[in-house]
Design an enzyme around this catalytic site. Structure first.
Site, PDB file in Angstrom:
ATOM      1  N   CYS A   1       0.816  -1.221   0.000  1.00 10.50           N
ATOM      2  CA  CYS A   1       0.000   0.000   0.000  1.00 10.50           C
ATOM      3  C   CYS A   1       0.847   1.266   0.000  1.00 10.50           C
ATOM      4  O   CYS A   1       0.353   2.338  -0.350  1.00 10.50           O
ATOM      5  CB  CYS A   1      -0.953  -0.006   1.191  1.00 10.50           C
ATOM      6  SG  CYS A   1      -0.128  -0.137   2.782  1.00 10.50           S
TER       7      CYS A   1
ATOM      8  N   GLU B   1      -4.547   3.031  -7.870  1.00 12.80           N
ATOM      9  CA  GLU B   1      -3.608   2.119  -7.227  1.00 12.80           C
ATOM     10  C   GLU B   1      -3.543   0.833  -8.049  1.00 12.80           C
ATOM     11  O   GLU B   1      -4.482   0.041  -8.056  1.00 12.80           O
ATOM     12  CB  GLU B   1      -4.041   1.813  -5.792  1.00 12.80           C
ATOM     13  CG  GLU B   1      -3.024   0.960  -5.060  1.00 12.80           C
ATOM     14  CD  GLU B   1      -3.411   0.680  -3.621  1.00 12.80           C
ATOM     15  OE1 GLU B   1      -2.509   0.598  -2.777  1.00 12.80           O
ATOM     16  OE2 GLU B   1      -4.616   0.542  -3.345  1.00 12.80           O
TER      17      GLU B   1
END
Length: 415
Positions: free
Chosen positions: A306, A403
């Site tokens: 992340c 992402e």
């Protein structure tokens, strides 16, 4: 060098390591491994080959209900929350010792289930699990409230108490690390737990549950229920007898969990969701070191992290030199079998993630970014992808905004 650019297919035979047999494939509820009530199973896949590792019992709503009932009984009437912090700590310390004794097998499970590098999991992830347990074990007897100076004759104090039954939903990119990060503080506080591992990576969580039983964690305190998000995960989020839920994963699912928690018993929620982290490199940086760090920032754990530095902004005075060094280093990066000590990057976790990353690479090309290196799969088996670098990336492009969760870097210049 990638296995593809070096003229060799990725090595999936792992001749240097004998992979242990899979011992635990059923749900762990109330201290025992049990079949799901439906009898349904799902396959967990080896991303090195795309082949089936094992069939796992699939937990659904009714299995979550059984697990929550066990956790509730263990919390309301069992010994765990009534032990002293020192007693809980002693058991958690023993659990940590057992994890260290089984470090090779646990590391192998994350390597074959998640495509993580075996040698790194062995020296980083699994020792970190043991140390996380020890850290929170050390905190178990140090949970203090406060005495407050009240007005007139009043005496005021706060008392910290375990919240109750906690539901944890963990991701697939760091299966062992996230297991420990969720479970350790919960148990130290005296809570009981129902945990759903990611359906892609259930193996290490089940092995941890086995070791917890050996360490002396009482029945019902830790329950591990593999299953899918829309069924098992949704059941945890909306369960009326779960007192708190914690989730690490996508922003989209995080929103759904928050909504379910609010719509049920208004349970508190802890969320750790997606990211698109920028890395800023200024003219006075050591260019060679900066290139190493930028590459590591996006390729560590094959970009499935992340905090991956997926957007790299480089000041114009060193941009050209930096770009050249970055591409050279990316081309020398070794993609291969996660059991090979020479490998720096293993396969993506599963076919869906593999295809998603490749689709974003195509989107980057279509939107007008320049592909400097990579962009293709590696080998004919498994889910390996070349380190990929785009330049001439604009802020409104999807590769700069979404992402991707893979080895894809967007390189941008600034004044």
């Amino acid at each position: 060098m990638t296995a593809l650019s070096n003229g060799h297919a990725a090595n999936n035979s792992s001749p240097l390591f004998k992979i242990p047999p899979i011992k635990f494939t059923n749900l762990f509820i109330n201290g025992h491994f049990v079949h799901s009530l439906s009898g349904n199973e799902f396959e967990t896949i080896d991303p090195r080959t795309g082949e089936v590792i094992a069939k796992i019992s699939e937990g659904r709503k009714e299995d979550i209900d059984v697990a929550v009932k066990a956790a509730r009984e263990a919390f309301d009437n069992g010994p765990w929350p009534r032990m002293s912090g020192a007693e809980r700590a002693k058991i958690m310390m023993k659990w940590a010792d057992l994890i260290e004794e089984n470090v090779e097998e646990l590391a192998a499970l994350d390597a074959i289930d998640a495509g993580k590098l075996y040698h790194l999991v062995k020296v980083l992830d699994i020792p970190a699990v043991a140390n996380c347990l020890r850290y929170y074990a050390g905190a178990a007897d140090k949970i203090h409230g406060e005495v407050l100076k009240g007005a007139r004759e009043f005496h005021a104090y706060t008392l910290m108490e375990p919240i109750g039954v906690v539901g944890h939903i963990i991701p697939w990119n760091f299966p062992s690390t996230m297991f420990a990060a969720k479970v350790s503080p919960s148990l130290a506080a005296g809570c009981t737990v129902v945990l759903k591992p990611a359906e892609q990576t259930p193996l290490s969580a089940l092995f941890f549950a086995h070791l917890a039983k050996q360490a002396g964690i009482p029945d019902g305190v830790l329950n591990v229920v593999p299953g899918f998000g829309p069924t098992a995960g949704a059941a945890i989020s909306s369960h009326m007898d779960i007192d708190k839920v914690s989730f690490t994963g996508s922003t989209e699912v995080g929103r759904a969990i928050m909504h379910a928690a609010a719509s049920s018993n208004l349970k508190p929620v802890s969320l750790e969701l997606g990211g698109k982290s920028p890395l800023l490199i200024f003219d006075d940086a050591d260019v060679d070191k900066a290139a190493d760090l930028a590459l590591l920032g996006i390729l560590f754990n094959k970009g499935e992290i992340c905090v991956a530095s997926s957007r790299v902004f480089v000041q114009e005075g060193i941009y050209d030199e930096f770009e050249k060094k970055l591409v050279e280093k990316a081309k020398a990066w070794v993609v291969g079998d996660p059991f090979d000590p020479q490998s720096q990057q293993g396969p993506q976790v599963d076919k869906n993630q593999f295809e998603k990353i490749l689709s974003y690479i195509e989107i980057g090309k279509q939107e007008g970014a320049t592909l400097l290196t990579g962009g293709k799969k590696v080998g004919n088996k498994g889910y390996y992808i070349e380190p990929t670098i785009f330049s001439n990336v604009k802020e409104n492009m999807r590769i700069a905004q979404d992402e991707i969760f893979g080895p894809v870097l967007a390189l941008m210049k600034f004044r």
